[in-house]
Design an enzyme around this catalytic site. Sequence first.
Site, PDB file in Angstrom:
ATOM      1  N   ALA A  91       0.861  -1.183   0.000  1.00 31.02           N
ATOM      2  CA  ALA A  91       0.000   0.000   0.000  1.00 31.02           C
ATOM      3  C   ALA A  91       0.897   1.232   0.000  1.00 31.02           C
ATOM      4  O   ALA A  91       2.064   1.156   0.384  1.00 31.02           O
ATOM      5  CB  ALA A  91      -0.870  -0.013   1.252  1.00 31.02           C
ATOM      6  N   GLY A 111       0.442  -5.105   0.820  1.00 32.74           N
ATOM      7  CA  GLY A 111      -0.632  -5.079  -0.167  1.00 32.74           C
ATOM      8  C   GLY A 111      -0.207  -5.687  -1.494  1.00 32.74           C
ATOM      9  O   GLY A 111      -1.039  -6.228  -2.233  1.00 32.74           O
ATOM     10  N   GLU A 130      -0.738  -9.176  -1.167  1.00 34.85           N
ATOM     11  CA  GLU A 130      -2.195  -9.411  -1.077  1.00 34.85           C
ATOM     12  C   GLU A 130      -2.836  -9.401  -2.465  1.00 34.85           C
ATOM     13  O   GLU A 130      -3.754 -10.180  -2.738  1.00 34.85           O
ATOM     14  CB  GLU A 130      -2.833  -8.365  -0.157  1.00 34.85           C
ATOM     15  CG  GLU A 130      -2.447  -8.614   1.305  1.00 34.85           C
ATOM     16  CD  GLU A 130      -2.941  -7.528   2.235  1.00 34.85           C
ATOM     17  OE1 GLU A 130      -2.528  -6.366   2.049  1.00 34.85           O
ATOM     18  OE2 GLU A 130      -3.738  -7.832   3.137  1.00 34.85           O
ATOM     19  N   GLU A 165       3.548  -5.675   7.321  1.00 35.84           N
ATOM     20  CA  GLU A 165       2.740  -4.594   7.905  1.00 35.84           C
ATOM     21  C   GLU A 165       3.008  -4.407   9.390  1.00 35.84           C
ATOM     22  O   GLU A 165       2.956  -3.297   9.917  1.00 35.84           O
ATOM     23  CB  GLU A 165       1.248  -4.875   7.686  1.00 35.84           C
ATOM     24  CG  GLU A 165       0.756  -4.647   6.255  1.00 35.84           C
ATOM     25  CD  GLU A 165       0.904  -5.859   5.363  1.00 35.84           C
ATOM     26  OE1 GLU A 165       1.660  -6.796   5.721  1.00 35.84           O
ATOM     27  OE2 GLU A 165       0.266  -5.892   4.300  1.00 35.84           O
TER      28      GLU A 165
HETATM   29  C1  3H9 Z   1       0.332  -2.310   3.430  1.00 38.47           C
HETATM   30  O1  3H9 Z   1       0.599  -2.784   2.379  1.00 38.47           O
HETATM   31  C2  3H9 Z   1      -1.044  -2.316   4.046  1.00 38.47           C
HETATM   32  C3  3H9 Z   1      -1.968  -3.284   3.381  1.00 38.47           C
HETATM   33  O2  3H9 Z   1      -1.836  -4.577   3.927  1.00 38.47           O
HETATM   34  C4  3H9 Z   1      -3.395  -2.928   3.606  1.00 38.47           C
HETATM   35  C5  3H9 Z   1      -3.888  -1.679   3.010  1.00 38.47           C
HETATM   36  C6  3H9 Z   1      -5.387  -1.504   3.133  1.00 38.47           C
HETATM   37  N1  3H9 Z   1       4.686   3.372  -0.028  1.00 38.47           N
HETATM   38  O3  3H9 Z   1      13.341   1.343   0.719  1.00 38.47           O
HETATM   39  P1  3H9 Z   1      13.789   2.077  -0.484  1.00 38.47           P
HETATM   40  C7  3H9 Z   1       9.533   4.654  -1.027  1.00 38.47           C
HETATM   41  S1  3H9 Z   1       1.521  -1.501   4.338  1.00 38.47           S
HETATM   42  C8  3H9 Z   1       5.193   4.561  -0.357  1.00 38.47           C
HETATM   43  O4  3H9 Z   1      14.920   3.029  -0.325  1.00 38.47           O
HETATM   44  P2  3H9 Z   1      14.689  -0.345  -1.715  1.00 38.47           P
HETATM   45  C9  3H9 Z   1      10.599   4.986   0.014  1.00 38.47           C
HETATM   46  O5  3H9 Z   1      10.110   5.874   0.967  1.00 38.47           O
HETATM   47  C10 3H9 Z   1       2.946  -1.491   3.295  1.00 38.47           C
HETATM   48  N2  3H9 Z   1       6.513   4.743  -0.572  1.00 38.47           N
HETATM   49  O6  3H9 Z   1      14.088   1.115  -1.721  1.00 38.47           O
HETATM   50  C11 3H9 Z   1      11.674   5.575  -0.861  1.00 38.47           C
HETATM   51  O7  3H9 Z   1      11.246   6.890  -1.187  1.00 38.47           O
HETATM   52  P3  3H9 Z   1      12.308   8.045  -1.420  1.00 38.47           P
HETATM   53  C12 3H9 Z   1       3.627  -2.782   3.297  1.00 38.47           C
HETATM   54  C13 3H9 Z   1       7.317   3.699  -0.449  1.00 38.47           C
HETATM   55  O8  3H9 Z   1      14.841  -0.699  -3.131  1.00 38.47           O
HETATM   56  C14 3H9 Z   1      11.580   4.750  -2.148  1.00 38.47           C
HETATM   57  O9  3H9 Z   1      10.270   4.178  -2.132  1.00 38.47           O
HETATM   58  N3  3H9 Z   1       4.857  -2.684   2.543  1.00 38.47           N
HETATM   59  C15 3H9 Z   1       6.844   2.440  -0.106  1.00 38.47           C
HETATM   60  O10 3H9 Z   1      15.858  -0.415  -0.795  1.00 38.47           O
HETATM   61  C16 3H9 Z   1      12.606   3.638  -2.228  1.00 38.47           C
HETATM   62  O11 3H9 Z   1      12.521   2.853  -1.035  1.00 38.47           O
HETATM   63  C17 3H9 Z   1       6.038  -2.430   3.131  1.00 38.47           C
HETATM   64  O12 3H9 Z   1       6.111  -2.274   4.318  1.00 38.47           O
HETATM   65  C18 3H9 Z   1       5.463   2.282   0.105  1.00 38.47           C
HETATM   66  N4  3H9 Z   1       4.909   1.091   0.419  1.00 38.47           N
HETATM   67  O13 3H9 Z   1      13.562  -1.264  -1.060  1.00 38.47           O
HETATM   68  C19 3H9 Z   1       7.226  -2.353   2.231  1.00 38.47           C
HETATM   69  N5  3H9 Z   1       7.887   1.561  -0.044  1.00 38.47           N
HETATM   70  O14 3H9 Z   1      13.131   7.611  -2.571  1.00 38.47           O
HETATM   71  C20 3H9 Z   1       8.001  -1.095   2.490  1.00 38.47           C
HETATM   72  C21 3H9 Z   1       8.978   2.286  -0.361  1.00 38.47           C
HETATM   73  O15 3H9 Z   1      11.479   9.257  -1.663  1.00 38.47           O
HETATM   74  N6  3H9 Z   1       9.075  -0.902   1.536  1.00 38.47           N
HETATM   75  N7  3H9 Z   1       8.647   3.568  -0.605  1.00 38.47           N
HETATM   76  O16 3H9 Z   1      13.102   8.093  -0.135  1.00 38.47           O
HETATM   77  C22 3H9 Z   1      10.205  -1.615   1.555  1.00 38.47           C
HETATM   78  O17 3H9 Z   1      10.398  -2.511   2.322  1.00 38.47           O
HETATM   79  C23 3H9 Z   1      11.268  -1.237   0.574  1.00 38.47           C
HETATM   80  O18 3H9 Z   1      11.021   0.080   0.165  1.00 38.47           O
HETATM   81  C24 3H9 Z   1      11.333  -2.115  -0.713  1.00 38.47           C
HETATM   82  C25 3H9 Z   1      12.337  -1.472  -1.709  1.00 38.47           C
HETATM   83  C26 3H9 Z   1      11.830  -3.507  -0.317  1.00 38.47           C
HETATM   84  C27 3H9 Z   1       9.987  -2.207  -1.391  1.00 38.47           C
END
Ligand code: 3H9
Length: 708
Positions: A70, A109, A112, A132
């Site tokens: 998400a 998400g 999901e 999450e």
């Molecule tokens: C969810 O999904 C809830 C649902 O179950 C239900 C909903 C109803 N959103 O980490 P990086 C940005 S909760 C927005 O350096 P990497 C991050 O801020 C979510 N932005 O890259 C950064 O921005 P900036 C569950 C996001 O390659 C840029 O992307 N998901 C999101 O080292 C690069 O990020 C998670 O918890 C996001 N979801 O790693 C996953 N994710 O460049 C969270 C990242 O402006 N994310 N950004 O600083 C991660 O674990 C890592 O970002 C990922 C990539 C592995 C995806």
Amino acid sequence: MTPSIASQSVVVTHELHGNILLVIVDNPPVNALGVEVRQGLLAAVEAAEMNDAARAVLIIGAGRNFIGGADIREFGKPSRLPTLPDVCNGIESCRKPVVAAIHGAALGGGLEVALASHYRIAVDGAKLGLPEVKLGLLPGAGGTQRAPRLIGVEAALSLMLSGRHVGAQEALSLGLVDRVGQSDDILAEGLAYAQELLLAHAPVRRTRDALGLAHGESSAPALSAARADIARSSKGLFSPLKIVDCVDAAVTMPFEEGLRFEREQFLACLNSPQRGGLVHAFFSEREVQKAPETRTAVPRPIHAVGVVGGGTMGAGIAVALLDSGLPVTMIERDDASLARGRAHVEKVYDGLIAKGRLTDSEKGKKLACFTGSISYDALAGGDMVIEAVFEDMAVKQAVFAELERVCKPSAVLATNTSYLDIDAIAASISRPQDVVGLHFFSPANIMKLLEVVVPARVNAEVVATAFDLAKKLRKIPVRAGVCDGFIGNRILAVYRAAADHLMEDGASPYQIDKAVHDFGFPMGPYQVMDLAGGDIGWATRKRRAVTRDPNARYVQISDRLCERGWFGQKTARGFYLYQQGSRTGTQDQEVKAIIAAERERASVTPRTFSHEQIIRRYMAAMINEGANVVHERIALRPLDIDVTLINGFGYPRHRGGPMNYADTVGLANVLADIREFEKEDPLFWRPSPLLVKLVESGNNFASLNQTA
Ligand code: 3H9
């Protein structure tokens, strides 16, 4: 009919590839499921239903990931339709087979969406997970209902409660995906799999109908074990128990009802302050990486690093470097010291082998990249040298004189000092522009925090190189200015003093530790002192005695313990008593007697403090010094302090760091507390000018986080 790509959403496109409708999510940087992506996915499913030529749907992500989850930036803002649960239900209800082809991250998400699809293929390098919980949430788009149906209660709980990522092969063995692709060409793999399913007349297969819950009777032990585990280990976190409740609902309720229950629990998590704190920590940890120098300067290449000093710190740093694949040359003053340095390095690896986390042959490979020398000349080819010798200015300057002599002109010269003046170290050689501070935290191969200390005359590209190294080491770098203790240790000194004042004023160290522990720290200040060794702080206090303000309050209780040789765990006695081999201490009546005697000596009439009063003082001290550190530009923003305290000092992550916590309490309340304490000790409790300014202007710390 398929609409033309031009008329589709920019972030989700769909077009026919033969009889397969290819849906591509293209929303950089991580294809997060913002409102436009959600709309685009639903529109794509509708297009598939309406288009007779489309016999199956294939969803893939553009760029490096499938879908990162998400859109975290939308949390806390008014929700916009469709919701993600609606999108997942729409995908699952599709009357044509939907295939998700996963490369890179399929998280939260993102997974999901894949679980709502009918078939799943992943390629090597895929990372699947439901993280999450790390954001104070639970999988809220059907994840808590579909995952147990697909992979069983125990495996689903383990994924959701740990938040860990699994690779393609593990996902296959868990039953999370149906196939692992042969190549990393996600489009080709996805199309081939979808084609194969069509040829085999594979039916629509909905996860809501999957049989993972068929063994319903066996889920009760897993649920109660999870609840017991949470009670033991997750210290007041809100979402883990909710996750278990949702999985329980998956077992006991019909699917639709379970979804409704999950939604209620998700919204409760979304509205909790813990979600706010954890999301703040997530974004702040990414923000700190973008120090000004990383935007303006190109880092120098780092292929080989020297470490001067083979003590605990030097060896830990060497291990951190070796673990990242960098070859290391360690310098020590003589053969015996070098042998000890090497032994320290080996001991770290042997510990990992004993825990089954490393094999002998992996250790061998790492050590093959390690060399030692007693001659500085061995550093001539190094791209960077990190000095980790005894904390003494003359000793450090002597090392830097040698580095100046042997290192090549492009080499970065780093010091791991914890509090010495790096400007003075830099000024002692002819190339101050190459000198930077790299303050690691012990154990250096484990602790995530790395303070990058920026002296006045350093070249921007040297600072950028330090940040680049941090990335290689998978550390979280925080930019700090030069001052006594930089960011973390400077603030620590103040809140520890506040704890000492509380102790002398009437709280016992055990009560203080308990209050701090219950607030969410893994340990209280006196447990930490016993763990680290009281002698270390004692030596520092003795060294600083000459420069201490004679009017400042100085609590001598720790000195009394050290004079008796009670240095903590290593002497089986400190603030606590330790039974042989135990790391958990018990209260010591003699310590209580010493404290009573010290109160008398200092003419203090002991008072009682509630846990809340203890925390208010402890936090006020931390926040006030944090404000000073920002005010003096030692830290760029309040968020840099939050990241430092969370990753180096055990500050509870779900509170988002002390500055974020201060905003939730209200800065006016914090200032009011400080003004109250100031009446007792005006020298110690001086309100920070920044705190006063923010309160007067009605602002908070968050307002400063955008301005670096
Ligand atoms: C969810 O999904 C809830 C649902 O179950 C239900 C909903 C109803 N959103 O980490 P990086 C940005 S909760 C927005 O350096 P990497 C991050 O801020 C979510 N932005 O890259 C950064 O921005 P900036 C569950 C996001 O390659 C840029 O992307 N998901 C999101 O080292 C690069 O990020 C998670 O918890 C996001 N979801 O790693 C996953 N994710 O460049 C969270 C990242 O402006 N994310 N950004 O600083 C991660 O674990 C890592 O970002 C990922 C990539 C592995 C995806």
